[in-house]
Design an enzyme around this catalytic site. Structure first.
Site, PDB file in Angstrom:
ATOM      1  N   ASP A  37       0.828  -1.207   0.000  1.00 34.26           N
ATOM      2  CA  ASP A  37       0.000   0.000   0.000  1.00 34.26           C
ATOM      3  C   ASP A  37       0.864   1.260   0.000  1.00 34.26           C
ATOM      4  OD1 ASP A  37      -2.357   1.398  -0.037  1.00 34.26           O
ATOM      5  OD2 ASP A  37      -2.782   1.160   2.104  1.00 34.26           O
ATOM      6  N   HIS A  54       2.444   3.146  -9.013  1.00 31.19           N
ATOM      7  CA  HIS A  54       2.234   1.706  -9.248  1.00 31.19           C
ATOM      8  C   HIS A  54       3.435   1.132 -10.002  1.00 31.19           C
ATOM      9  CE1 HIS A  54      -1.683   2.099  -7.571  1.00 31.19           C
ATOM     10  NE2 HIS A  54      -2.190   2.792  -8.567  1.00 31.19           N
ATOM     11  N   LEU A 148      10.244 -20.834  -4.852  1.00 28.23           N
ATOM     12  CA  LEU A 148       9.231 -19.982  -4.223  1.00 28.23           C
ATOM     13  C   LEU A 148       7.879 -20.097  -4.935  1.00 28.23           C
ATOM     14  CD1 LEU A 148       8.480 -17.474  -2.348  1.00 28.23           C
ATOM     15  CD2 LEU A 148       9.161 -16.052  -4.287  1.00 28.23           C
TER      16      LEU A 148
HETATM   17  C1  IPE Z   1      -5.454  -2.738  -0.229  1.00 30.29           C
HETATM   18  O1  IPE Z   1      -5.089  -1.403  -0.362  1.00 30.29           O
HETATM   19  C2  IPE Z   1      -5.471  -3.420  -1.564  1.00 30.29           C
HETATM   20  C3  IPE Z   1      -4.174  -3.637  -2.205  1.00 30.29           C
HETATM   21  C4  IPE Z   1      -3.011  -3.331  -1.687  1.00 30.29           C
HETATM   22  C5  IPE Z   1      -4.221  -4.274  -3.502  1.00 30.29           C
HETATM   23  P1  IPE Z   1      -6.190  -0.256  -0.519  1.00 30.29           P
HETATM   24  O2  IPE Z   1      -5.451   1.021  -0.666  1.00 30.29           O
HETATM   25  O3  IPE Z   1      -7.145  -0.615  -1.592  1.00 30.29           O
HETATM   26  O4  IPE Z   1      -6.948  -0.338   0.878  1.00 30.29           O
HETATM   27  P2  IPE Z   1      -7.840   0.740   1.647  1.00 30.29           P
HETATM   28  O5  IPE Z   1      -8.843   1.269   0.671  1.00 30.29           O
HETATM   29  O6  IPE Z   1      -6.914   1.814   2.116  1.00 30.29           O
HETATM   30  O7  IPE Z   1      -8.446  -0.011   2.785  1.00 30.29           O
HETATM   31  C1  IPE Z   2      -1.603   0.135  -3.383  1.00 29.91           C
HETATM   32  O1  IPE Z   2      -1.326   1.508  -3.387  1.00 29.91           O
HETATM   33  C2  IPE Z   2      -1.822  -0.438  -4.761  1.00 29.91           C
HETATM   34  C3  IPE Z   2      -3.217  -0.850  -5.050  1.00 29.91           C
HETATM   35  C4  IPE Z   2      -4.204  -0.798  -4.215  1.00 29.91           C
HETATM   36  C5  IPE Z   2      -3.494  -1.334  -6.394  1.00 29.91           C
HETATM   37  P1  IPE Z   2      -2.511   2.573  -3.430  1.00 29.91           P
HETATM   38  O2  IPE Z   2      -2.889   2.812  -4.839  1.00 29.91           O
HETATM   39  O3  IPE Z   2      -3.617   2.126  -2.547  1.00 29.91           O
HETATM   40  O4  IPE Z   2      -1.810   3.840  -2.823  1.00 29.91           O
HETATM   41  P2  IPE Z   2      -2.426   4.869  -1.776  1.00 29.91           P
HETATM   42  O5  IPE Z   2      -2.884   4.055  -0.594  1.00 29.91           O
HETATM   43  O6  IPE Z   2      -3.551   5.573  -2.444  1.00 29.91           O
HETATM   44  O7  IPE Z   2      -1.285   5.775  -1.424  1.00 29.91           O
HETATM   45 MG    MG Z   3      -4.058   2.388  -0.623  1.00 30.77          MG
END
Ligand code: IPE
Ligand code: IPE
Ligand code: MG
Length: 257
Positions: A37, A54, A148
């Site tokens: 995240d 990303h 792995l």
């Molecule tokens: C969780 O992250 C999903 C992934 C890392 C793929 P999100 O950014 O979607 O989660 P929330 O919305 O903060 O709970």
């Molecule tokens: C995690 O990073 C990747 C996915 C959920 C696909 P985010 O896109 O949620 O990044 P933040 O949380 O908005 O910074």
């Molecule tokens: Mg996120």
């Protein structure tokens, strides 16, 4: 763990050397799950579009795979796209789906070189055709690898996974294949998309959020959780080693003493 037996071109920093010396090779997690995240916030900090974050996050994924291979950790599960992530703006979702295809076409060769076997969990059927095809090709191409196991959670939601498992069980009870007395925690595990994969010993979530966001809810009953403020694109080998040192400081009691 003796750092001299490790590929020093991989774990090459002073920090990594000292962390490796402190790690107990016999007490590493068998299965690490990661909620990757913070990509969007990482990009925003640099005034760039979210997709830039990303893309940068892919480098961290590559480092986690190589680190788990090097440490001989048998299972790594990465939360790549949740069933709730479709609610994001269309251009971000399209960008992520395209990025998967680009990354897979480039990385399959490296996964095979590292003897990594890819498995998918989640609702793959609902992905765009090209993305689905790229993942299926990657699974097929790595199916005979014995190192792995990389479990990619894609369009995954733990509650839906439990629902699907319960439907299967219910159908089997109706068909007389099972009776209700056969339903127990082990049986449910065998009907989840993670069937055959040991429960995670350790779950890492980056970016400072301290929630599970519908990830592996059934499988994490006794998983050790680790939360760090580091944003995913900045989470590299040294950060993983620090997390593993924290894991090895835990006392897993499973309800006992
Ligand atoms: C969780 O992250 C999903 C992934 C890392 C793929 P999100 O950014 O979607 O989660 P929330 O919305 O903060 O709970
Ligand atoms: C995690 O990073 C990747 C996915 C959920 C696909 P985010 O896109 O949620 O990044 P933040 O949380 O908005 O910074
Ligand atoms: Mg996120």
């Amino acid at each position: 763990m003796d750092p001299s037996t490790r590929q020093l071109d991989w774990f090459d920093s002073e920090h990594a050397r000292s962390a490796l010396s402190a790690l107990d090779e016999g007490a590493l997690p068998r299965h690490i799950a990661i909620i990757m995240d913070g990509n969007g916030r990482w990009a925003k900090k640099q005034g760039k579009p979210r997709i830039f974050g990303h893309k940068a996050g892919v480098v961290s994924v590559r480092e986690m795979i190589a680190s788990c291979v090097e440490l001989k950790i048998p299972y790594l599960t990465i939360y790549s796209f949740s069933s709730e992530n479709w609610t994001r703006p269309e251009d971000e979702v399209t960008g992520i789906m395209k990025l998967f295809v680009e990354v897979l076409s480039r990385e399959v060769i490296n996964l095979n070189k590292q003897n990594v076997r890819v498995k998918l969990i989640g609702n793959i059927a609902d992905l765009p055709e090209v993305t689905k095809a790229a993942f299926e090709e990657c699974v097929q191409s790595t199916a005979n690898n014995t190192g792995l196991t990389l479990v990619v959670a894609l369009n995954y939601g733990a509650r839906q996974d439990v629902v699907t498992a319960l439907r299967t069980i219910s159908d089997e009870v109706s068909a007389g294949v099972l009776c209700s007395d056969d339903i127990n925690t082990e049986l449910i595990s065998t009907k989840l998309s993670t069937a055959g994969i040991p429960d995670p010993d350790f779950m890492i979530r980056t970016s400072g959020e301290t929630r599970l966001s519908n990830f592996l809810l059934y499988e994490t009953a006794y998983t050790e959780l680790y939360f760090t403020e580091i944003l995913w694109p900045d989470f590299k080998r040294d950060a993983l080693l620090d997390a593993l040192l924290s894991f090895q400081g835990r006392n897993r009691r499973y309800g006992g003493l």
